[in-house]
Scaffold this active site. Structure first.
Site, PDB file in Angstrom:
ATOM      1  N   GLY A  17       0.813  -1.210   0.000  1.00 56.02           N
ATOM      2  CA  GLY A  17       0.000   0.000   0.000  1.00 56.02           C
ATOM      3  C   GLY A  17       0.848   1.261   0.000  1.00 56.02           C
ATOM      4  N   THR A  18       1.926   1.232   0.742  1.00 57.03           N
ATOM      5  CA  THR A  18       2.805   2.410   0.819  1.00 57.03           C
ATOM      6  C   THR A  18       3.393   2.732  -0.546  1.00 57.03           C
ATOM      7  OG1 THR A  18       3.331   1.936   3.128  1.00 57.03           O
ATOM      8  CG2 THR A  18       4.862   3.354   1.934  1.00 57.03           C
ATOM      9  N   ASN A  35      -8.016   4.089   9.454  1.00 54.03           N
ATOM     10  CA  ASN A  35      -7.595   2.796   9.997  1.00 54.03           C
ATOM     11  C   ASN A  35      -7.858   2.670  11.494  1.00 54.03           C
ATOM     12  OD1 ASN A  35      -5.630   4.893   9.757  1.00 54.03           O
ATOM     13  ND2 ASN A  35      -4.135   3.543  10.672  1.00 54.03           N
ATOM     14  N   GLN A  52      -8.004   0.144   3.962  1.00 56.12           N
ATOM     15  CA  GLN A  52      -8.904  -0.358   4.998  1.00 56.12           C
ATOM     16  C   GLN A  52     -10.305  -0.632   4.458  1.00 56.12           C
ATOM     17  OE1 GLN A  52      -7.987  -1.343   7.844  1.00 56.12           O
ATOM     18  NE2 GLN A  52      -6.001  -0.368   8.115  1.00 56.12           N
ATOM     19  N   GLY A  76      -2.707  -5.984  -0.116  1.00 55.63           N
ATOM     20  CA  GLY A  76      -3.134  -7.383  -0.074  1.00 55.63           C
ATOM     21  C   GLY A  76      -3.370  -7.908   1.328  1.00 55.63           C
ATOM     22  N   HIS A  77      -2.430  -7.603   2.238  1.00 50.91           N
ATOM     23  CA  HIS A  77      -2.492  -8.265   3.544  1.00 50.91           C
ATOM     24  C   HIS A  77      -3.617  -7.748   4.424  1.00 50.91           C
ATOM     25  CE1 HIS A  77      -0.675  -5.252   6.332  1.00 50.91           C
ATOM     26  NE2 HIS A  77      -0.265  -4.740   5.205  1.00 50.91           N
ATOM     27  N   THR A 115      10.328  -7.572 -11.708  1.00 44.73           N
ATOM     28  CA  THR A 115       9.684  -8.869 -11.953  1.00 44.73           C
ATOM     29  C   THR A 115       8.488  -9.052 -11.022  1.00 44.73           C
ATOM     30  OG1 THR A 115      11.739  -9.808 -12.715  1.00 44.73           O
ATOM     31  CG2 THR A 115      10.063 -11.365 -11.968  1.00 44.73           C
ATOM     32  N   CYS A 139       2.666   4.921  24.227  1.00 43.69           N
ATOM     33  CA  CYS A 139       3.664   3.931  24.620  1.00 43.69           C
ATOM     34  C   CYS A 139       3.729   2.752  23.666  1.00 43.69           C
ATOM     35  CB  CYS A 139       3.378   3.437  26.024  1.00 43.69           C
ATOM     36  SG  CYS A 139       4.013   4.597  27.240  1.00 43.69           S
TER      37      CYS A 139
END
Lengths: 297, 402
Positions: free
Chosen positions: B72-73, B151, B179, B200-201, B237, B325
Site C-alpha cells: 500500500g505504501t 484505519n 482499509q 493485499g495483507h 519482476t 507507549c
C-alpha cells in the site's frame, strides 16, 4: 510488541505495594496524564532515623511504568532517605533486568518521584530538571532536546561529533537524517555571515547587429522567405510576402500549406529564421490580419 | 485457550484458499511471466486472471487499470509523486490530518522540497468539512489524497464527492483505500477517482503485494523504471505467487462483502454493547453511524492503552492501541489528537478490528475479559478514586511537572 524482560512482566502482572498508603508522610507526584504516564510515590518515613518503613505507588502508565514503580518501592524500602536519594534510574532498570531504550524514561520518572517525595518530607521545593523531546536515536534513547543542547553547548557540526558526545546515531544509523536536521537548525541560528543576495544571472545580450536600412531590411526578409520556399514547394505548398509593416510581416500560405496541421509550426519556424537573420523581433502573420489591430505582443 | 485475533486492521491471516492457490507458484510455476517459454506463459495467464479478479473487486472499467505493486505504501507514494511529476504547473497537495503515515510522512518530506501541502482538519467525530476542502482547491492543486476509511476509527470519508470537486479544478484525486476494500462496496467506474491504493495483507492475501488503480487516461509517471512489467508503469519482476494469492483473496472479498456488512457488523455491535455499559467512563471514538463494519475503537479513560493490551494479551486477546507507549513515539495517536479526544482518554484508546473469522464465542470472551482489566488498572491509577475519577482529574492529582 516490546521486548520486556521476564522481571518487567512479572512486576507488571503482580505489582508490589500498589495502591494508596494511608499514613504516608512523604508523597511525590510526577508526570501528567498528557504525557501518558504519571506516578504518585507514597513513603512512610520514620522521623527520627529517616528510615523508609513502607512505600506504595499509584501509576497511570504503560507496562514498564507500572513495573518501574513497583521496583522502585521494593528498592527503597528499608533505606534511609539519603541512601534512597542515591538510587539512580539505571539501578531501577537493572533491578528489572533492563528496559527497552524507549522506556528508559519510566525509570527516570521513578527516580524523580523519589526526589519529589523526599523534598516533600523535608519541606523543600522540588524542581524537576526534566525535559523530554521527540525520541531521535532509538538505539540509545536520545531525544531531540538533549541533542540540540549538546550541539549548542559544544558547537558541534557533524553527525559523527553528535554520536561521540551523546551516542545518538551510533547504532543503526537510521536517525542520521533527524540528527542532520537538528544540526542544520542550530547552524542556521549560529551563522553570523551576512546573507548573500542571490543575483539572477544576467540575461545574455546578443551582439548588436548593424542597423539595416528599410530597403536592406525588406531584401533580407525576402531572402529568408525565398530560401524556404523550395522546401514548401516540395510538399506542394508555397508562401508569399504581402506586406511588411514595422515588426509585422504579413504572408499568404498557399497550396498544401493552407489549412495544414503543421501550419502553425511552419509559420513559427519561418518567424524564428527571420528574427535570427534580422537581429530583431518580428511577427509573422497571415495576410488576412492586414488592417486589423496588431496582436498584443 | 484459543487466541482471539481482533487486530485485522493491522493485518489479516491469509485465507487457506489463498495459500493453496499460491503454493504451485513457488514450485512448478516458478517461471518469469516475461519469458517466451511455457514456464513463463502459464504464470502470465495466472497474473492476467488475478488482475481481472481485482478489477471486479474494485469495479474498474478495464483490467489494464490495475497495477500490481509491492504494498500500500508503494501505491500511495507512486500516486502522489506521479501526479506532481506529470503536472509540473501544479505544486499543491490537499490531504487530511488523519491519513496513514504512508501519506503524511511523504507529504512532510515533499513540503521540504517546496511542495505546498494543505492538511484538512477533522471534527470531534473525525469528519472533514467539505466547505473548507472547497476553499483549498485551486488551479495549483496537483492531487487530492484522502483515505476511504480511517484505519483507527473506521470513519468513512465522502471520497466520491471529493473526487468530483477535485475534478472541478482539474486536480487529480487519489484515495488510500487499504482499509475499505473488501469491507465497503466500491465501484470505481461509477466514480471520478483517478487513483486508488489497495494492500493485499489487509484482505486475507499475503504481505508484500499491493495494487495501484490508475484510471485510463490519467497522466502517469512511474516510480520504478526498468522493464516493461505492468505496461511499464511498475518495473520489476512480478511477485507472481503473491499476485495470484491476491486474485483469490479479491474474489473471496467479493463473495463475503455482504457477510462483512451483516455478520461482522453484528458482532462488532455486540462487542460495543457488551463492554460500554459495564465500564464507566468509556466511549466509542470516531463517527459510529458512518464507519467500517469491522472496527470498534473504544476509549477507556484514566488508563493507559499499552497496559490494557498487555493484560488482554495475557488472556490471548490481540488488539491495538493509539497510546503513545505502543508506538515508540511519545505522543498518542495523531488521529485521536486530531479529533480533540482529551488526553485522559487518548492514551487509553483500544481498537478492536474483526474479520470474517471472528466468532460470537470469541466476542463474548472479550466482553467478559475487558471490564475487570480496566477496573484493575484504574485501581492502580492515581487519577482514579474509590468511586471514579478523582475530582477534576488534572486538579485532584497535580504533579510537579506537566
Amino acid at each position: 510488541m516490546w521486548d520486556y524482560s521476564e522481571k518487567v512482566r512479572e512486576h507488571f502482572y503482580h505489582p508490589r505495594n500498589a495502591g494508596p498508603l494511608v499514613d504516608a508522610n512523604a508523597v511525590g507526584d510526577v508526570g501528567s496524564i498528557k504525557c501518558g504516564d504519571a506516578l504518585r510515590l507514597m513513603l512512610k518515613v520514620d522521623p527520627q532515623s529517616e528510615l523508609i518503613v513502607d512505600a506504595h505507588f499509584q501509576t497511570f502508565g504503560c507496562g514498564s511504568a507500572i513495573a518501574s514503580s513497583s521496583a522502585l518501592t521494593e528498592i527503597v524500602k528499608g533505606k534511609t532517605l539519603d541512601e534512597a536519594l542515591k538510587v539512580s534510574n539505571q539501578e531501577i532498570a537493572d533491578y528489572l533486568d533492563g528496559l527497552p531504550p524507549e522506556k528508559m524514561h519510566c525509570s527516570v520518572m521513578g527516580r524523580e518521584a523519589l526526589h519529589a517525595a523526599v523534598a516533600n518530607f523535608r519541606g523543600e521545593v522540588w524542581n524537576d530538571d526534566h525535559s523530554e523531546g521527540a525520541m531521535v536515536c532509538k538505539c540509545f534513547a536520545v531525544d531531540a532536546v538533549l541533542i540540540e543542547k549538546v550541539i549548542r553547548d559544544n558547537k558541534l557540526s557533524t553527525v559523527e561529533q553528535v554520536t561521540h558526545y551523546t551516542k545518538a546515531g551510533g547504532g543503526c544509523s537510521s536517525c542520521h537524517e533527524g540528527v542532520e536536521e537538528i544540526l542544520a537548525k542550530v547552524a542556521q541560528e549560529r551563522c553570523t555571515a551576512p546573507a548573500v543576495a542571490v543575483q539572477p544571472p544576467a540575461a545574455a545580450v546578443p551582439p548588436a547587429k548593424p542597423r539595416l536600412t528599410n530597403f536592406q531590411r525588406m531584401r533580407r526578409i525576402e531572402e529568408v522567405v525565398e530560401s524556404i520556399r523550395p522546401m514548401l514547394q516540395r510538399d506542394h505548398g508555397d508562401i508569399e510576402i504581402v506586406e511588411v509593416d514595422g515588426k509585422n510581416v504579413y504572408v499568404n500560405l498557399k497550396g498544401a500549406c493552407q489549412g495544414c496541421m503543421m501550419e502553425q509550426a511552419t509559420l513559427s519556424g519561418i518567424q524564428a529564421q527571420l528574427i535570427d537573420a534580422l537581429g530583431e523581433f518580428v511577427q509573422l502573420l497571415p495576410a488576412a490580419m492586414l488592417g486589423r489591430p496588431a496582436l498584443a505582443s | 485457550m484459543d487466541p482471539i485475533y481482533l487486530d485485522n486492521n493491522a493485518t489479516t491471516a491469509c485465507d487457506p484458499e489463498v495459500v493453496a492457490a499460491m503454493l504451485p507458484f513457488f514450485t512448478e510455476q516458478f517461471g518469469n511471466p516475461s519469458s517466451m517459454h511455457s514456464f513463463g506463459n502459464q504464470v502470465g495467464l495466472a497474473i492476467k486472471d488475478a488482475r481481472q479478479r481485482v478489477q471486479a473487486l474494485l469495479g474498474a472499467e478495464h483490467d489494464s487499470e490495475i497495477v500490481f505493486t509491492s504494498c500500500g505504501t508503494e501505491s500511495d507514494s507512486t500516486a502522489i509523486l506521479s501526479a506532481l511529476k506529470a503536472q509540473p504547473e501544479r505544486n499543491q497537495i490537499i490531504t487530511t490530518v488523519v491519513e496513514h503515515p504512508a501519506i503524511l510522512t511523504l507529504c512532510d518530506s515533499l513540503e521540504k522540497d517546496g511542495v505546498v501541502v494543505h492538511r484538512l482538519g477533522v471534527d470531534k467525530k473525525g469528519r472533514i468539512d467539505l466547505d473548507e476542502y472547497k476553499s483549498l482547491l485551486s488551479p495549483r492543486t496537483a492531487i487530492v489524497s484522502v483515505m476511504w476509511a480511517n484505519n483507527e476509527t473506521g470513519t468513512l470519508f465522502p471520497v466520491e464527492t471529493m473526487a468530483e470537486m477535485a475534478h472541478g479544478v482539474g486536480a487529480m484525486f487519489h484515495s488510500d483505500a487499504v482499509q475499505a476494500v473488501g469491507k465497503v462496496a466500491i465501484d470505481l467506474k461509477q466514480t471520478q477517482i483517478d487513483m486508488l491504493s489497495l494492500s493485499g495483507h489487509k484482505l486475507h492475501a499475503p504481505k508484500g503485494v499491493g495494487v495501484l488503480y490508475v484510471r485510463r487516461n490519467t497522466r502517469f509517471r512511474p516510480l520504478l523504471r526498468g522493464g516493461h512489467q505492468e505496461r511499464g508503469r511498475r518495473a520489476g519482476t512480478e511477485n507472481s505467487a503473491a499476485i495470484v494469492g491476491l486474485g483469490v483473496a479479491a474474489q473471496l472479498a467479493v463473495e463475503h462483502l455482504a457477510f462483512e456488512n451483516r455478520e461482522v457488523k453484528r458482532l462488532r455491535d455486540r462487542l460495543e454493547a457488551g463492554i460500554l455499559p459495564q465500564v464507566p467512563c468509556s466511549f466509542v471514538t470516531g463517527d459510529p453511524g458512518n464507519r467500517l463494519p469491522n472496527t470498534a475503537n473504544i476509549a477507556f479513560e484514566y488508563v493507559e492503552g499499552e497496559a490494557i493490551l498487555l493484560l488482554l494479551n495475557k488472556q490471548g486477546i490481540a488488539a491495538s492501541s493509539g497510546s503513545a507507549c505502543t508506538s515508540g513515539s511519545l505522543e498518542p495517536s495523531h488521529v485521536m489528537r486530531a479529533m480533540g479526544i482529551p488526553y485522559t482518554a487518548a492514551h487509553g484508546t483500544i481498537r478492536f478490528s474483526l474479520s470474517r473469522y471472528t466468532s460470537e464465542a470469541q466476542i463474548d470472551r472479550v466482553i467478559a475479559a475487558v471490564p475487570p482489566i480496566i477496573a484493575q488498572l484504574r485501581q492502580l491509577s492515581p487519577y482514579w478514586g474509590e468511586r471514579g475519577p478523582v475530582a477534576g482529574a488534572d486538579g485532584g492529582f497535580a504533579p510537579a511537572y506537566a
